[in-house]
Scaffold this motif. Structure first.
Motif, PDB file in Angstrom:
ATOM      1  N   ARG A 161       4.432  -9.989  11.468  1.00 43.73           N
ATOM      2  CA  ARG A 161       4.897 -11.183  12.186  1.00 43.73           C
ATOM      3  C   ARG A 161       6.321 -11.530  11.774  1.00 43.73           C
ATOM      4  NH1 ARG A 161       3.834 -16.746  10.683  1.00 43.73           N
ATOM      5  NH2 ARG A 161       4.307 -18.153  12.414  1.00 43.73           N
ATOM      6  N   GLU A 162       6.617 -11.423  10.471  1.00 43.05           N
ATOM      7  CA  GLU A 162       7.962 -11.731  10.010  1.00 43.05           C
ATOM      8  C   GLU A 162       8.967 -10.733  10.552  1.00 43.05           C
ATOM      9  OE1 GLU A 162      10.306 -12.699   5.820  1.00 43.05           O
ATOM     10  OE2 GLU A 162       8.459 -11.536   5.790  1.00 43.05           O
ATOM     11  N   LEU A 225      12.732 -19.772  16.106  1.00 41.12           N
ATOM     12  CA  LEU A 225      12.562 -18.604  15.235  1.00 41.12           C
ATOM     13  C   LEU A 225      13.086 -18.880  13.831  1.00 41.12           C
ATOM     14  CD1 LEU A 225      13.543 -15.716  17.681  1.00 41.12           C
ATOM     15  CD2 LEU A 225      11.290 -16.114  16.694  1.00 41.12           C
ATOM     16  N   ARG A 226      14.191 -19.583  13.730  1.00 38.34           N
ATOM     17  CA  ARG A 226      14.735 -19.911  12.407  1.00 38.34           C
ATOM     18  C   ARG A 226      13.765 -20.794  11.622  1.00 38.34           C
ATOM     19  NH1 ARG A 226      19.772 -18.227  11.544  1.00 38.34           N
ATOM     20  NH2 ARG A 226      21.175 -17.833  13.296  1.00 38.34           N
ATOM     21  N   MET A 232       8.152 -18.646   6.514  1.00 39.06           N
ATOM     22  CA  MET A 232       7.771 -17.364   5.914  1.00 39.06           C
ATOM     23  C   MET A 232       8.570 -17.096   4.647  1.00 39.06           C
ATOM     24  SD  MET A 232       7.610 -15.055   9.363  1.00 39.06           S
ATOM     25  CE  MET A 232       6.924 -15.724  10.876  1.00 39.06           C
ATOM     26  N   ARG A 233       9.823 -17.528   4.648  1.00 40.28           N
ATOM     27  CA  ARG A 233      10.660 -17.322   3.465  1.00 40.28           C
ATOM     28  C   ARG A 233      10.113 -18.109   2.275  1.00 40.28           C
ATOM     29  NH1 ARG A 233      17.225 -18.188   3.150  1.00 40.28           N
ATOM     30  NH2 ARG A 233      17.455 -17.738   0.934  1.00 40.28           N
ATOM     31  N   THR A 234       9.566 -19.291   2.542  1.00 36.14           N
ATOM     32  CA  THR A 234       8.981 -20.081   1.459  1.00 36.14           C
ATOM     33  C   THR A 234       7.845 -19.327   0.784  1.00 36.14           C
ATOM     34  OG1 THR A 234       9.566 -22.137   2.598  1.00 36.14           O
ATOM     35  CG2 THR A 234       7.873 -22.273   0.891  1.00 36.14           C
ATOM     36  N   PHE A 318      17.520 -10.312   8.506  1.00 33.48           N
ATOM     37  CA  PHE A 318      16.682  -9.730   7.466  1.00 33.48           C
ATOM     38  C   PHE A 318      17.109 -10.190   6.071  1.00 33.48           C
ATOM     39  CE2 PHE A 318      15.266  -7.125  10.848  1.00 33.48           C
ATOM     40  CZ  PHE A 318      14.090  -6.511  10.457  1.00 33.48           C
ATOM     41  N   ARG A 319      17.930 -11.223   5.995  1.00 33.71           N
ATOM     42  CA  ARG A 319      18.458 -11.633   4.695  1.00 33.71           C
ATOM     43  C   ARG A 319      17.344 -12.033   3.728  1.00 33.71           C
ATOM     44  NH1 ARG A 319      23.219 -12.474   2.537  1.00 33.71           N
ATOM     45  NH2 ARG A 319      24.236 -11.975   4.509  1.00 33.71           N
ATOM     46  N   SER A 320      16.316 -12.743   4.217  1.00 35.05           N
ATOM     47  CA  SER A 320      15.235 -13.147   3.316  1.00 35.05           C
ATOM     48  C   SER A 320      14.495 -11.930   2.772  1.00 35.05           C
ATOM     49  CB  SER A 320      14.257 -14.070   4.047  1.00 35.05           C
ATOM     50  OG  SER A 320      13.641 -13.406   5.131  1.00 35.05           O
TER      51      SER A 320
END
Length: 470
Positions: A161-162, A225-226, A232-234, A318-320
Motif C-alpha cells: 500500500r505504501e 496521498l501526502r 505510514m511514515r509514523t 520514496f524519501r521515507s
C-alpha cells in the motif's frame, strides 16, 4: 575543419568546435533490437507489446557512453513491456529546446518510425511539456521520456500500500507540470443555466476550464496521498525507533537496479525475496534480522534500486523509505561487476545517497556477479575501492567473507562492563549476547561473570552486579 579531440569535447567547447559530420549525424546504435524471430511468438506478443524506437542526445564523452545509456534505456523499455526496434543517438552540445533532437533530425526520426512500424518513441532524457507536444506533433506517434518510463515501471512493480501511494504521488507531481489541453479541454465548465440570467449565484461568468479542473483534482489527490504517507511514515519511524532503543545495529543493502541486492539478501539471511533478471523487480523494502557468530543481533534491509538520472519525484516520494538507508549504521553497496560501466553505477548510487543524507554512512563495496565478470574489471574495482571484496550471489562465492566483514564493521556498543550476574538473572546474560559484544564468560559459584561491551541502558541494569577489574 580541423579534427577535434574527444577530450576537447568534454571540456565544454562551443558548437564551432564540433566536427560538422558529428553534429549532423543521427547514429544508429547496433544490437538494441529485441524483435522476435519466431513467427508464432511474434504474433502472440504483438497484441501486448508496444513497438518502440529509442532516441538520445549525446552531449559529450565517448560514443561508448551513449551506447551504454541507450542500452540501459532499452532494458528499461523491455521491463515496461515494450519491444525495442531501433536505437538512435545524436551528437549535440545540449538538447534542442523545441524538439530535443533538432528540427532536421525530427524528420529523420519520423522516417525511421514509419519504416519500422513503431507506435512509440522513448527519449533518453526528461522532456518539457512543449518538447513533448512538438515531438508528438512532428513524429506522429506517442512520445515517452525516460522519467515517464521509470514511473511506469514503478507503477507496475509496486505491491505494498505504501509503495503504490508513493508511486502515484510521484506520477501526479510529474503529470501536474505537463498537463496539456486542446479542444474540449479548454472549454468553460459551468453549472445551472450557464450563460443565462437565471443561473444563480456562482454559475455566471467565464467559468472554469477542464484543464483547470484537472489541475485542481490533482492537487486534491496529492494532498490526500501526502496525508496517507505521513501516517505510514509514523509507523515506520516507530519501528525504527524501537530498533534504536534496543541498540540493534542496522545494515542496508544499496546499489544499482539489477545489481543483485535481493539475491545477496537471500544468501545472507534466507529472506525469500523475489529475484528476477529485470530492472526494479522489487520496490518495497525488506528488513530481516540476522546475528553474528557470537549471537549479536542486527538487521539487514534490502532497498529500492537506483539508476542514472533517477527522477526527482521518485526520490521525494520514496524519501521515507530511503530514510532506512540514511539511518543505517553500515551500507553494503552492491555493484554489478559484469556491467560495462561499473564505475558509473557506483557514481550514480553515491549521488542519490548524498541527496538523501546518507553520504557519510560507512560503506562496504560488494562486487557482485564475479563469476560472470571480467577478472581484470574486478581487479580494477578492488584496487580503486579501498573497502571492497568480490562475491557471487548466484554461486555463493565470497558470501562468507562478506558476512565476516559486515560483522567486523558493526558499531561497537559504547560501555564496557565486568559483572557477576546471579544464575537467577540469566535473562541479563542473554541480553548481553543479543545486543552486546561478549569478550569473556566464566561460570563461578555465585553466578556468571561476563565481561562485555553493551549499550548504555543494559549497562545501567548491570550496575548492581558490577565487580572490580581483575
Amino acid at each position: 575543419m580541423p579534427e577535434v579531440d574527444e577530450l576537447d569535447l568534454l571540456d565544454g567547447d562551443t558548437t564551432g568546435d564540433y566536427d560538422l559530420d558529428e553534429r549532423r549525424a543521427l547514429r544508429r546504435v547496433a544490437g538494441l533490437s529485441t524483435e522476435l524471430e519466431d513467427v508464432t511468438e511474434v504474433e502472440y506478443r504483438r497484441l501486448r507489446l508496444e513497438r518502440v524506437v529509442l532516441v538520445g542526445v549525446w552531449p559529450g564523452g565517448s560514443f561508448t557512453d551513449a551506447e551504454n545509456s541507450l542500452a540501459e534505456l532499452a532494458a528499461l523499455a523491455e521491463t515496461a513491456g515494450s519491444q525495442v526496434l531501433e536505437g538512435l543517438a545524436q551528437r549535440r552540445l545540449k538538447p534542442d529546446p523545441a524538439t530535443f533532437v533538432g528540427s532536421g533530425k525530427v524528420e529523420e526520426l519520423r522516417e525511421v518510425v514509419q519504416a519500422q512500424g513503431a507506435d512509440t518513441v522513448i527519449v533518453d532524457g526528461e522532456l518539457s511539456a512543449s518538447q513533448l507536444r512538438n515531438l508528438e506533433d512532428k513524429v506522429g506517434v506517442k512520445v515517452v521520456d525516460r522519467t515517464m518510463l521509470i514511473l511506469d515501471i514503478f507503477a507496475q512493480h509496486a505491491k505494498s500500500r505504501e509503495g503504490k501511494a508513493q508511486v502515484e504521488l510521484a506520477q501526479l507531481e510529474y503529470l501536474s507540470q505537463r498537463l496539456r489541453g486542446w479542444g474540449a479541454s479548454l472549454s468553460r465548465q459551468a453549472g445551472g443555466r450557464a450563460g443565462g440570467a437565471g443561473g444563480g449565484v456562482g454559475t455566471r461568468g467565464p467559468g472554469e476550464t477542464k484543464l483547470e479542473t484537472d489541475r485542481r483534482r490533482i492537487r486534491t489527490r496529492v494532498a490526500k496521498l501526502r496525508r496517507e504517507l505521513a501516517g505510514m511514515r509514523t509507523a515506520r519511524d516507530t519501528k525504527r525507533a524501537g530498533r534504536r532503543r534496543n541498540a540493534v545495529p542496522a545494515v542496508s543493502i544499496v546499489g544499482y537496479t539489477n545489481a543483485g541486492k535481493s539475491s545477496l539478501l537471500n544468501r545472507l539471511t534466507g529472506a525469500g525475496v523475489l529475484v528476477e533478471d529485470a530492472l526494479f523487480a522489487t520496490l518495497d523494502p525488506t528488513v530481516r534480522r540476522s546475528q553474528t557468530a557470537e549471537g549479536r543481533g542486527f538487521t539487514l534491509a534490502d532497498t529500492v534500486g537506483f539508476v542514472r538520472h533517477l527522477p526527482h519525484e521518485l526520490v521525494e516520494s520514496f524519501r521515507s523509505t530511503l530514510e532506512e538507508v540514511a539511518d543505517a549504521d553500515l551500507l553494503v553497496h552492491v555493484v554489478d561487476g559484469s556491467h560495462p560501466d561499473p564505475e558509473g553505477q557506483l557514481t550514480a548510487v553515491r549521488s542519490v545517497l548524498a541527496d538523501i543524507g546518507a553520504g557519510g554512512v560507512r560503506e562496504i563495496v560488494a562486487i557482485n556477479k564475479a563469476d560472470a565478470a571480467d577478472p581484470m574489471v574486478v581487479a580494477r574495482l578492488l584496487r580503486n575501492e579501498p573497502h571492497a571484496l568480490s562475491v557471487s550471489a548466484r554461486t555463493g562465492a565470497g558470501v562468507d567473507k562478506l558476512r565476516a566483514l559486515i560483522e567486523s564493521e558493526l558499531p561497537q556498543p559504547p560501555v564496557e562492563v565486568d559483572a557477576l550476574v546471579p544464575y537467577d538473572h540469566g535473562e541479563l546474560v542473554a541480553r548481553m549476547h543479543s545486543v552486546g559484544e561478549v569478550l569473556s564468560v566464566d561460570h563461578e559459584a555465585d553466578g556468571t561473570r561476563v565481561r562485555a561491551r553493551v549499550p548504555e541502558a543494559l549497562a545501567a541494569a548491570l550496575q548492581p552486579y558490577a565487580v572490580a577489574p581483575r
